[in-house]
Design a protein around this motif. Structure first.
Motif, PDB file in Angstrom:
ATOM      1  N   UNK A  50       4.918   0.540  -3.457  1.00 41.74           N
ATOM      2  CA  UNK A  50       3.760   1.347  -3.072  1.00 41.74           C
ATOM      3  C   UNK A  50       4.241   2.596  -2.352  1.00 41.74           C
ATOM      4  N   UNK A  51       3.418   3.640  -2.367  1.00 40.09           N
ATOM      5  CA  UNK A  51       3.831   4.884  -1.704  1.00 40.09           C
ATOM      6  C   UNK A  51       3.818   4.719  -0.186  1.00 40.09           C
ATOM      7  N   UNK A  52       4.806   5.307   0.444  1.00 43.43           N
ATOM      8  CA  UNK A  52       4.847   5.341   1.898  1.00 43.43           C
ATOM      9  C   UNK A  52       5.392   4.063   2.494  1.00 43.43           C
ATOM     10  N   UNK A  53       5.668   4.132   3.764  1.00 43.98           N
ATOM     11  CA  UNK A  53       6.181   2.981   4.478  1.00 43.98           C
ATOM     12  C   UNK A  53       6.159   3.277   5.963  1.00 43.98           C
ATOM     13  N   UNK A  54       6.468   2.257   6.739  1.00 47.53           N
ATOM     14  CA  UNK A  54       6.502   2.435   8.192  1.00 47.53           C
ATOM     15  C   UNK A  54       7.954   2.339   8.652  1.00 47.53           C
ATOM     16  N   UNK A  55       8.380   3.359   9.377  1.00 46.35           N
ATOM     17  CA  UNK A  55       9.722   3.364   9.975  1.00 46.35           C
ATOM     18  C   UNK A  55       9.580   2.910  11.431  1.00 46.35           C
ATOM     19  N   UNK A  56      10.391   1.939  11.811  1.00 46.03           N
ATOM     20  CA  UNK A  56      10.367   1.498  13.210  1.00 46.03           C
ATOM     21  C   UNK A  56      11.779   1.573  13.765  1.00 46.03           C
ATOM     22  N   UNK A  57      11.863   1.470  15.087  1.00 45.69           N
ATOM     23  CA  UNK A  57      13.150   1.656  15.755  1.00 45.69           C
ATOM     24  C   UNK A  57      13.703   0.307  16.226  1.00 45.69           C
ATOM     25  N   UNK A  58      14.791   0.356  16.958  1.00 44.91           N
ATOM     26  CA  UNK A  58      15.540  -0.843  17.352  1.00 44.91           C
ATOM     27  C   UNK A  58      14.662  -1.972  17.897  1.00 44.91           C
ATOM     28  N   UNK A  59      13.573  -1.609  18.560  1.00 48.36           N
ATOM     29  CA  UNK A  59      12.726  -2.628  19.187  1.00 48.36           C
ATOM     30  C   UNK A  59      11.926  -3.430  18.168  1.00 48.36           C
ATOM     31  N   UNK A  60      11.836  -2.966  16.913  1.00 48.42           N
ATOM     32  CA  UNK A  60      11.071  -3.682  15.901  1.00 48.42           C
ATOM     33  C   UNK A  60       9.595  -3.335  15.925  1.00 48.42           C
ATOM     34  N   UNK A  61       8.784  -4.216  15.332  1.00 51.09           N
ATOM     35  CA  UNK A  61       7.355  -3.951  15.188  1.00 51.09           C
ATOM     36  C   UNK A  61       6.660  -5.282  14.921  1.00 51.09           C
ATOM     37  N   UNK A  62       5.379  -5.358  15.230  1.00 57.23           N
ATOM     38  CA  UNK A  62       4.622  -6.547  14.842  1.00 57.23           C
ATOM     39  C   UNK A  62       3.297  -6.114  14.253  1.00 57.23           C
ATOM     40  N   UNK A  63       2.966  -6.700  13.106  1.00 58.97           N
ATOM     41  CA  UNK A  63       1.689  -6.381  12.455  1.00 58.97           C
ATOM     42  C   UNK A  63       0.958  -7.666  12.096  1.00 58.97           C
ATOM     43  N   UNK A  64      -0.347  -7.526  11.909  1.00 64.02           N
ATOM     44  CA  UNK A  64      -1.159  -8.643  11.414  1.00 64.02           C
ATOM     45  C   UNK A  64      -1.973  -8.125  10.249  1.00 64.02           C
ATOM     46  N   UNK A  65      -2.037  -8.894   9.186  1.00 65.33           N
ATOM     47  CA  UNK A  65      -2.870  -8.491   8.061  1.00 65.33           C
ATOM     48  C   UNK A  65      -4.297  -8.908   8.387  1.00 65.33           C
ATOM     49  N   UNK A  66      -5.140  -7.930   8.715  1.00 64.79           N
ATOM     50  CA  UNK A  66      -6.492  -8.302   9.151  1.00 64.79           C
ATOM     51  C   UNK A  66      -7.422  -8.562   7.985  1.00 64.79           C
ATOM     52  N   UNK A  67      -7.091  -8.040   6.803  1.00 59.63           N
ATOM     53  CA  UNK A  67      -7.865  -8.446   5.628  1.00 59.63           C
ATOM     54  C   UNK A  67      -7.036  -8.214   4.377  1.00 59.63           C
ATOM     55  N   UNK A  68      -7.441  -8.903   3.294  1.00 57.81           N
ATOM     56  CA  UNK A  68      -6.773  -8.740   2.015  1.00 57.81           C
ATOM     57  C   UNK A  68      -5.469  -9.514   1.950  1.00 57.81           C
ATOM     58  N   UNK A  69      -4.633  -9.119   0.991  1.00 58.61           N
ATOM     59  CA  UNK A  69      -3.314  -9.729   0.843  1.00 58.61           C
ATOM     60  C   UNK A  69      -2.365  -8.670   0.312  1.00 58.61           C
ATOM     61  N   UNK A  70      -1.089  -8.872   0.556  1.00 57.00           N
ATOM     62  CA  UNK A  70      -0.113  -7.912   0.047  1.00 57.00           C
ATOM     63  C   UNK A  70       1.274  -8.534   0.080  1.00 57.00           C
ATOM     64  N   UNK A  71       2.176  -7.886  -0.650  1.00 56.60           N
ATOM     65  CA  UNK A  71       3.593  -8.222  -0.502  1.00 56.60           C
ATOM     66  C   UNK A  71       4.212  -7.152   0.376  1.00 56.60           C
ATOM     67  N   UNK A  72       5.060  -7.556   1.294  1.00 58.67           N
ATOM     68  CA  UNK A  72       5.740  -6.596   2.161  1.00 58.67           C
ATOM     69  C   UNK A  72       7.251  -6.773   2.001  1.00 58.67           C
ATOM     70  N   UNK A  73       7.936  -5.653   1.826  1.00 56.08           N
ATOM     71  CA  UNK A  73       9.396  -5.657   1.783  1.00 56.08           C
ATOM     72  C   UNK A  73       9.926  -5.061   3.069  1.00 56.08           C
TER      73      UNK A  73
END
Lengths: 301, 222
Positions: A50-73
């Protein structure tokens, strides 16, 4: 296909990126884009392009899928990733269902990691790109870093089926290759010699604009070059400030500048340099432009 | 022939690699009128006659940057095409736009600049606005333009201290040039005033209005 994800945790320099906003230098805007392009591409292949992505730094990141479904790489550096508390291999990919949590925490190596999806990040492009430019405050979400409480929509379908992760390549080491810079001729011979014979150290002052190097041997301590006509800057340029501090200019670099530049990191080694953590020793080795191109080609195959 | 100017020879540039994905065509190492004119003329020629493999052409104060894909574009082939173009390059008058830009001379350094030039504030405004200037380049930040060159009696070096932040529309003065900011930024230039002229709009195509080579006259707002 659509999904919505919520940012539960984000460090200050977390941002939306795509391949970058090329072609805008004449308007005073650098291209931005991922600090580690190869890792960004790998996260895309794993997730489904998919187009775009999220860049994060050394500390990492946390997300929650609040709706739908997806594959994440996910890829870049070496982080620890958990889905609903269960550790998964890095780099890799997983399917997320509504309510799932993806938590990425610090790992053994790298400054930047990426998460990308099998659908597009639904952020309006600015000047043809959704890449966040932290210097110009353009693109991404209102031109700023992502923060807790942000909600990102995913829409459409990725451009390719996700691929299985290959065995991670051995991390490369050795000197960072450079071509001699625009103003290399203005530095005394002895300073050029010491530049390639001496090790520098990645300082803790680094961001998407530039990486300051510590110069423990004082290679540039005595350098005094008069001010120059402001001229074009490219990512990887190593400029020497008036006080002798070397700075490597990165993806959100200023488009032009007047400090002398002794060398430029080659494209094939830029990603590896971007991932070097503060405190890491770094040496530079000059090569020809032709050699740099051969290294670029060998990476693409 | 009355009224015709002698044909000017453009300075011969140096073609230098800038990293492994750029060639810089540099007409001078210092800012000069001739080098800037040449950079603008070459940019216009490249916009008209693109060179295969060149992905971006960027005019700077005294140079033009040509970018290509490392490992794909051939700098030798690009440099060859460049030489063909450079030797065919005349000092033709480019198609440019003339702009009149209002300035309120109310900046924090305005009076100090006038004094440093041995002028009264009104003498400085008159001298500053007397001639038509050229947009020398856009650079440093989105929509940031350098206009020049002022005559030698208006030469003043930059400040020794950097102001951490000036707002968009700040009118800056130093080194024989007047510059206009379009975004908030730090600056070591003298801040002599401000303008309502906005040169940068990320929703517009193209996002900046002033182009290198355009001419500008400044007008004091009451």
């Amino acid at each position: 296909m659509s999904a919505v994800l919520a940012i539960l945790r984000a460090a200050p320099l977390t941002s939306v990126q795509d391949e970058g906003r090329a072609g805008m230098l004449r308007h005073g805007i650098s291209a931005s884009g991922p600090m580690d392009r190869e890792a960004f591409a790998l996260a895309g292949q794993l997730g489904g392009a998919g187009n775009g992505g999220i860049e994060f730094t050394t500390a990492g990141i946390e997300i929650r899928l609040s709706s739908g479904q997806c594959r994440v790489g996910f890829a870049g550096g070496n982080f620890v990733v958990r889905v609903n508390g269960v550790v998964c291999p890095w780099p890799g990919s997983v399917e997320l269902a509504e309510g799932d949590r993806l938590a990425i925490t610090p790992g053994g190596a790298g400054n930047y990691g990426y998460i990308r999806f099998d659908s597009d990040i639904a952020v309006a492009p600015v000047l043809g790109s959704m890449a966040t430019n932290s210097r110009a405050r353009l693109g991404g979400v209102d031109g700023r870093s992502l923060r807790v409480g942000d909600v990102i929509e995913l829409k459409g379908r990725g451009n390719a089926a996700p691929v299985a992760p290959a065995r991670p390549a051995e991390p490369e080491s050795g000197p960072i290759h450079v071509t001699w810079g625009l103003h290399a001729d203005l530095f005394p011979h002895g300073v050029r010699q010491r530049f390639v014979e001496t090790s520098f150290v990645i300082s803790s002052r680094l961001d998407r604009l530039g990486v300051r190097l510590d110069d423990p041997e004082g290679v540039f301590a005595e350098t005094a070059i008069l001010s120059l006509a402001s001229d074009a800057i490219v990512p990887g340029d190593i400029q020497i400030l008036g006080d002798g501090t070397p700075i490597v200019l990165m993806r959100d670099h200023q488009p032009t500048g007047g400090y002398p530049r002794i060398a430029t990191i080659i494209s094939a080694d830029f990603d590896r340099f971007a991932q070097l953590r503060p405190g890491t020793s770094v040496a530079f080795e000059p090569v020809t432009v032709e050699h740099a191109h051969a290294l670029s080609r060998s990476r693409q195959t | 022939m009355a009224g015709s100017s002698a044909p000017q020879t453009l300075p011969t540039p140096t073609i230098l690699p800038l990293g492994d994905s750029g060639l810089l065509v540099r007409f001078d190492t210092d800012l000069s009128d001739a080098a800037n004119r040449a950079a603008i003329a070459l940019t216009l020629a490249l916009d008209r006659t693109p060179i295969a493999g060149v992905t971006e052409v960027v005019p700077n104060l005294v140079s033009v940057l040509l970018r290509y894909e490392p490992g794909v574009g051939s700098p030798a082939a690009i440099a060859g095409e460049l030489r063909l173009l450079l030797y065919a390059l005349g000092d033709e008058a480019p198609q440019t736009t003339h702009w009149t830009i209002p300035i309120a001379f109310d900046g924090p350094d305005f009076e100090a600049v006038s004094a440093a030039l041995d002028m009264t504030p009104s003498q400085f405004v008159a001298a500053h606005n007397a001639g038509s200037l050229r947009v020398l380049a856009t650079g440093f930040a989105p929509g940031f333009v350098y206009c020049g060159l002022h005559p030698d009696e208006l030469l003043l070096p930059r400040r020794t201290e950097v102001r951490p932040s000036v707002p968009p529309g700040s009118v800056l003065f130093a080194a024989g040039q007047t510059a206009i900011t379009a975004t908030e930024m730090p600056t070591g230039w003298h801040v002599i005033g401000h303008t309502d002229f906005a040169n940068f709009d990320p929703t517009a195509e193209p996002p900046t209005r002033l182009r290198a080579g355009d001419t500008v006259t400044f007008e004091a707002t009451p």
